[in-house]
Every structure is written in structure tokens, then in C-alpha cells.
Design a protein around this motif. Sequence first.
Motif, PDB file in Angstrom:
ATOM      1  N   ASN A 166     -10.955   8.058  -5.981  1.00  7.94           N
ATOM      2  CA  ASN A 166     -11.525   8.554  -4.727  1.00  7.94           C
ATOM      3  C   ASN A 166     -11.192  10.018  -4.458  1.00  7.94           C
ATOM      4  OD1 ASN A 166     -12.754   6.082  -3.698  1.00  7.94           O
ATOM      5  ND2 ASN A 166     -10.661   5.306  -3.607  1.00  7.94           N
ATOM      6  N   LYS A 167     -10.377  10.607  -5.334  1.00  4.45           N
ATOM      7  CA  LYS A 167      -9.983  12.015  -5.156  1.00  4.45           C
ATOM      8  C   LYS A 167     -10.587  12.922  -6.231  1.00  4.45           C
ATOM      9  CE  LYS A 167      -7.200  11.106  -1.669  1.00  4.45           C
ATOM     10  NZ  LYS A 167      -7.438  11.612  -0.297  1.00  4.45           N
ATOM     11  N   GLY A 177       0.795  -1.219   0.000  1.00  6.17           N
ATOM     12  CA  GLY A 177       0.000   0.000   0.000  1.00  6.17           C
ATOM     13  C   GLY A 177       0.823   1.262   0.000  1.00  6.17           C
ATOM     14  N   LYS A 178       2.085   1.174  -0.419  1.00  5.98           N
ATOM     15  CA  LYS A 178       2.944   2.353  -0.455  1.00  5.98           C
ATOM     16  C   LYS A 178       3.676   2.442  -1.790  1.00  5.98           C
ATOM     17  CE  LYS A 178       3.784   2.674   4.540  1.00  5.98           C
ATOM     18  NZ  LYS A 178       3.241   4.029   4.740  1.00  5.98           N
ATOM     19  N   THR A 195       0.208  14.864  -4.425  1.00  7.59           N
ATOM     20  CA  THR A 195      -0.664  14.671  -3.280  1.00  7.59           C
ATOM     21  C   THR A 195      -1.477  15.949  -3.118  1.00  7.59           C
ATOM     22  OG1 THR A 195       0.950  15.534  -1.691  1.00  7.59           O
ATOM     23  CG2 THR A 195       1.050  13.171  -2.206  1.00  7.59           C
ATOM     24  N   ASN A 236      -6.573   9.112  -8.970  1.00  6.84           N
ATOM     25  CA  ASN A 236      -7.172   8.372  -7.869  1.00  6.84           C
ATOM     26  C   ASN A 236      -8.675   8.625  -7.936  1.00  6.84           C
ATOM     27  OD1 ASN A 236      -8.116   7.408  -5.407  1.00  6.84           O
ATOM     28  ND2 ASN A 236      -6.337   8.101  -4.261  1.00  6.84           N
ATOM     29  N   ASP A 268       1.696   6.560   1.221  1.00  4.12           N
ATOM     30  CA  ASP A 268       0.503   5.725   1.240  1.00  4.12           C
ATOM     31  C   ASP A 268      -0.272   6.006  -0.047  1.00  4.12           C
ATOM     32  OD1 ASP A 268       0.958   4.584   3.736  1.00  4.12           O
ATOM     33  OD2 ASP A 268       0.057   6.295   4.768  1.00  4.12           O
ATOM     34  N   LEU A 269      -0.781   4.955  -0.670  1.00  2.00           N
ATOM     35  CA  LEU A 269      -1.460   5.130  -1.956  1.00  2.00           C
ATOM     36  C   LEU A 269      -2.640   6.091  -1.865  1.00  2.00           C
ATOM     37  CD1 LEU A 269      -1.419   1.536  -3.498  1.00  2.00           C
ATOM     38  CD2 LEU A 269       0.248   3.377  -3.739  1.00  2.00           C
ATOM     39  N   GLU A 270      -3.325   6.081  -0.734  1.00  2.00           N
ATOM     40  CA  GLU A 270      -4.485   6.968  -0.610  1.00  2.00           C
ATOM     41  C   GLU A 270      -4.097   8.445  -0.551  1.00  2.00           C
ATOM     42  OE1 GLU A 270      -3.968   5.002   3.541  1.00  2.00           O
ATOM     43  OE2 GLU A 270      -3.820   4.433   1.439  1.00  2.00           O
ATOM     44  N   GLU A 271      -2.794   8.742  -0.352  1.00  2.00           N
ATOM     45  CA  GLU A 271      -2.348  10.135  -0.378  1.00  2.00           C
ATOM     46  C   GLU A 271      -2.247  10.676  -1.801  1.00  2.00           C
ATOM     47  OE1 GLU A 271       0.938  11.406   2.282  1.00  2.00           O
ATOM     48  OE2 GLU A 271       1.124   9.264   2.712  1.00  2.00           O
ATOM     49  N   ARG A 323      -6.267  -0.831  -7.605  1.00  2.00           N
ATOM     50  CA  ARG A 323      -6.125  -0.162  -6.301  1.00  2.00           C
ATOM     51  C   ARG A 323      -6.910   1.149  -6.255  1.00  2.00           C
ATOM     52  NH1 ARG A 323      -1.784  -2.562  -3.600  1.00  2.00           N
ATOM     53  NH2 ARG A 323      -2.770  -1.643  -1.780  1.00  2.00           N
ATOM     54  N   GLY A 324      -7.884   1.309  -7.170  1.00  2.00           N
ATOM     55  CA  GLY A 324      -8.717   2.507  -7.170  1.00  2.00           C
ATOM     56  C   GLY A 324      -8.177   3.637  -8.025  1.00  2.00           C
TER      57      GLY A 324
END
Length: 245
Positions: free
Chosen positions: A200-201, A133-134, A165, A198, A147-150, A186-187
Motif C-alpha cells: 500500500n506504500k 497490528g503492531k 517509516t 508494504n 502500527d503496521l500501516e506505518e 498483512r499486505g
Amino acid sequence: MKKLRALIIEDEQPAREELKYLLQEYEDIEVVGEADNGITGLHLIEKLKPDVIFLDINIPKIHGCELARHISAVSEIGKPPFVVFVTAYDIHAIDAFEIGVVDYLLKPISHHRLYKTLEKIRSLYKETEIPIGKLAVEKNERIKLLDLEEIVFAEAHEGNVLINTKNETFIYKGTIKSLEEKLKDRGFFRVQKSYIVNLNKIVEILPWFKGTYWLVMEDNKKTQIPVSKSQIKELKTLLGLDRET
């Protein structure tokens, strides 16, 4: 799943050609090399680092069973590849299981039997994959693990891949294509040649000229990214926008 890199070690050329022909039917299998003896095969294993090896047992210079034992013991090649014995004699099945070979194929190889072998390899490969996840990125000569979500979006720019980011920009030491593979499932989605976003962003979707779209991203600049016409349909599907009302 990524393409599995296959190496064929078989001393008879017609048998190699037949196996290559059968493997061409599978889009996720890529034959990256072939050898007609154990010594050449060992060199190619170390050089090409295949995911799977189709190994004839009765080959010159190094016997197939000895080569299979060596493959599992040599750490220099990293994670050992999966080995499939290819043999004309079913008596070698016992040897295969003792050595740790994942399967064996009897000559002549049938389509159905090869299919079952590949299904087994795919299943085993998924079990050995460790989702990380990084992502390693660089800035000011320092390496950071994000972190991928960043990640809001990535951009190919002047020979570099920039990772954005919410407030910062980093450099990824790879191609946009390799990054796409790392972020697969991974989204993230590659909306055009130069951008991966991303999902989600995404803050807003702006309809544009002649059915095109721009995405407003959740960074501090509210960056707007155009979507390639060829990607619009898949993007709508991913975001649930293709449902009929």
C-alpha cells in the motif's frame, strides 16, 4: 498458516515411523521430536514447545491420560499444545473428550482419518491466533510499537533489519525471514532477498532493463527498490497487473 510443529510420543518405534511417514505428506506439518515414554515426552514438550502432540495412551513411566492432563495444566509451557490421542482401543474416546484432547486416532491410522484430524487442528489453531497490528522496534535504546500501516519497507542491512517509516528508521530484533512470517497476509511482500515492502506504500513502478522493475516507495526519500526477477510475476498478480486487456 505457519508450519505446525508436531511431537510424537509413542513407545513402539514402528508406530512412530508409520506416523512420521504419514505426516510427511503435509507441507504445513513438521515433526520436531519423538519420545518413547512419558517422562522424555514431558521434557521435550517443555523444550520444543510443539503446536500439536500425537500421544499414545499406553506408554511407560507416565500414562498418556495423565500426561495429557498435565499438559493442559502446566503454565510454564505457554499456550498448551493440541493433543491427539493415538490408541488401539476406541474405549479411550470418552477419556479423550473429558480431558480436552482435540481428537483421537485408532491404530492402524488411515490417511483419511489423519486428514480429518489435521483439518480440525488447523481450524482450531486459526481460532487461537490473535492478529497483532503492531511491530516492536528499537531506536536510541527505546522500544516502540509501530502500527503496521506505518511501515513503508524493511531492509536487511549489515546484520540488522531496518524498518523504514515515512520519516524514520528503526531496528527490528529478528531476521528478515521471521519478519516476513509476522507480516504474512498483512499486505506486505518480499520483493527480493533483502527487502519487504508494504504494497500500500508503493507510489510508482519503474520498468527497467530486460523486464526488471524498480519500486518507488512512499517515504520522504522516495526510495527505489529493485524487484527480483523470480518475484515479478507474483507481485504483478498481487497488484492486479497480470490481467489481460
